[in-house]
Design an enzyme around this catalytic site. Structure first.
Site, short mmCIF file in Angstrom:
data_model
loop_
_atom_site.label_atom_id
_atom_site.label_comp_id
_atom_site.label_asym_id
_atom_site.label_seq_id
_atom_site.Cartn_x
_atom_site.Cartn_y
_atom_site.Cartn_z
N THR A 121 0.76 -1.06 0.07
CA THR A 121 0.02 0.07 -0.04
C THR A 121 0.91 1.38 -0.06
O THR A 121 0.34 2.28 -0.24
CB THR A 121 -0.98 -0.12 1.13
OG1 THR A 121 -1.68 -1.40 1.15
CG2 THR A 121 -2.03 1.19 1.06
N TYR A 134 6.42 -12.59 4.11
CA TYR A 134 5.22 -12.10 3.54
C TYR A 134 5.12 -13.23 2.32
O TYR A 134 5.71 -13.24 1.18
CB TYR A 134 5.56 -10.61 2.91
CG TYR A 134 4.23 -10.04 1.99
CD1 TYR A 134 3.06 -10.71 2.05
CD2 TYR A 134 4.34 -8.98 1.63
CE1 TYR A 134 1.89 -10.26 1.22
CE2 TYR A 134 3.30 -8.15 0.83
CZ TYR A 134 1.97 -8.58 0.81
OH TYR A 134 0.98 -8.34 -0.11
N LYS A 162 3.05 -13.04 7.32
CA LYS A 162 1.91 -12.17 6.57
C LYS A 162 1.45 -13.00 5.56
O LYS A 162 2.28 -13.40 4.44
CB LYS A 162 2.48 -10.96 6.10
CG LYS A 162 1.13 -10.25 5.29
CD LYS A 162 1.80 -8.96 4.75
CE LYS A 162 0.54 -8.61 3.89
NZ LYS A 162 1.02 -6.91 3.54
#
Length: 303
Positions: free
Chosen positions: A56, A144, A169
């Site tokens: 993001t 991640y 994640k």
């Protein structure tokens, strides 16, 4: 080094892990003033875990110098009031240098982005993360994971080498696969963070996640915290009420293969007068006829 050492980091992951946007100025550079103001707004809204240099934050559209700047700004503005999880990645020397830079600034954790490479072997995935984790043994490390083919046993193997790999994640959009992966890797060994944000958080929490990442928190931190509170207390009907509240916003972000994932968040922030809507290629601002719907959602939340 025992995992008890990382108690603060583990607690911080079991929460809303907000991924701040990186606002740009009119000349295209990082807008440091807007960046600081957005961080203060997140903290003022109750967010306690921040992950700069996430997707993001347009991680892949930033230069190495800009990624370093984002880390420095976040640590300076929020490092004493929140727990910072700094995104690192790219080639191994770059990832290690970024992790050490984060450590030297006082960050307690790094998140390792999924390796972007056309040829990723499961064993090579372990090697990549092991090299990064071993370069910063005093930091908590959070892989991640976006690759559905990676078996949980490989994460368990990594953890056997690196006690500082403390959380995950997990961002494969398959709740059944997540449940199996977490149990194959070691459900209690890691803090499991639902890496696909609020839309997936209820189903992933039901399978063992205790935290979730959020881009929406940039716009409406209270909404994200409401979902987290409901999930923590096991109140799934309350969590799904929040889910309905954010559904359209997240559908707009997810459309066209998530093409507008960041675009919609920045459009909402622009509608609230908090930063410019600019995103960098290969993202693109929303067409004018789609902006009103995002603005209506954002202003509805801010009341």
């Amino acid at each position: 080094m025992s995992s008890v050492t990382f108690e603060t980091q583990r607690t911080a992951l079991a929460d809303v892990v907000a991924i701040p946007v990186t606002p740009f100025a009119a000349d295209g550079s990082v807008d440091t003033g807007a960046h600081r103001a957005l961080l203060r707004r997140l903290l003022g809204g109750g967010i306690r875990t921040l992950a700069p240099n996430g997707n993001t934050g347009e991680f892949y559209a930033l230069t190495p110098e800009e990624r370093g700047l984002v880390t420095e700004l976040t640590m300076d503005e929020a490092g004493d009031r929140s727990v910072i999880l700094v995104g690192v990645g790219h080639d191994l020397p770059t990832a290690i240098a970024s992790a050490r830079h984060a450590r030297d600034l006082g960050a307690p954790m790094v998140m390792v982005h999924q390796p972007v490479h056309p040829y990723v072997s499961a064993a090579g995935w372990v090697d990549y993360h092991r090299a990064i984790a071993e370069s910063v043994p005093e930091l908590g490390v959070v892989p991640y994971i976006r690759d559905a083919r990676l078996p949980g046993a490989r994460l368990a193997e990594l953890a056997g080498h690196c006690p500082n790999v403390i959380g995950v994640k997990y961002a494969v959009p398959d709740a059944a696969r997540f449940a199996a992966f977490a149990r194959d890797a070691g459900l209690d060994r890691f803090v499991w963070v639902a890496g696909l944000a609020e839309p997936y958080a209820p189903s992933y929490f039901s399978a063992g996640a205790t935290g979730f990442t959020s881009g929406l928190a940039n716009v409406a931190p209270a909404v994200s915290l409401n979902m987290a509170e409901a999930l923590r207390s096991g109140d799934y009907p309350a969590a799904m009420k929040v889910w309905e509240q954010i559904r359209r916003f997240e559908e707009l972000r997810a459309a066209h293969g998530s093409a507008n994932n960041v675009t919609v968040v920045k459009e909402a922030l622009a509608a609230l007068g908090l930063c410019r809507r600019d995103v960098r290629p290969p993202s693109r601002p929303l067409p004018e006829d789609e902006r009103a719907e995002v603005a209506a959602i954002a202003t509805g939340w801010s009341i």
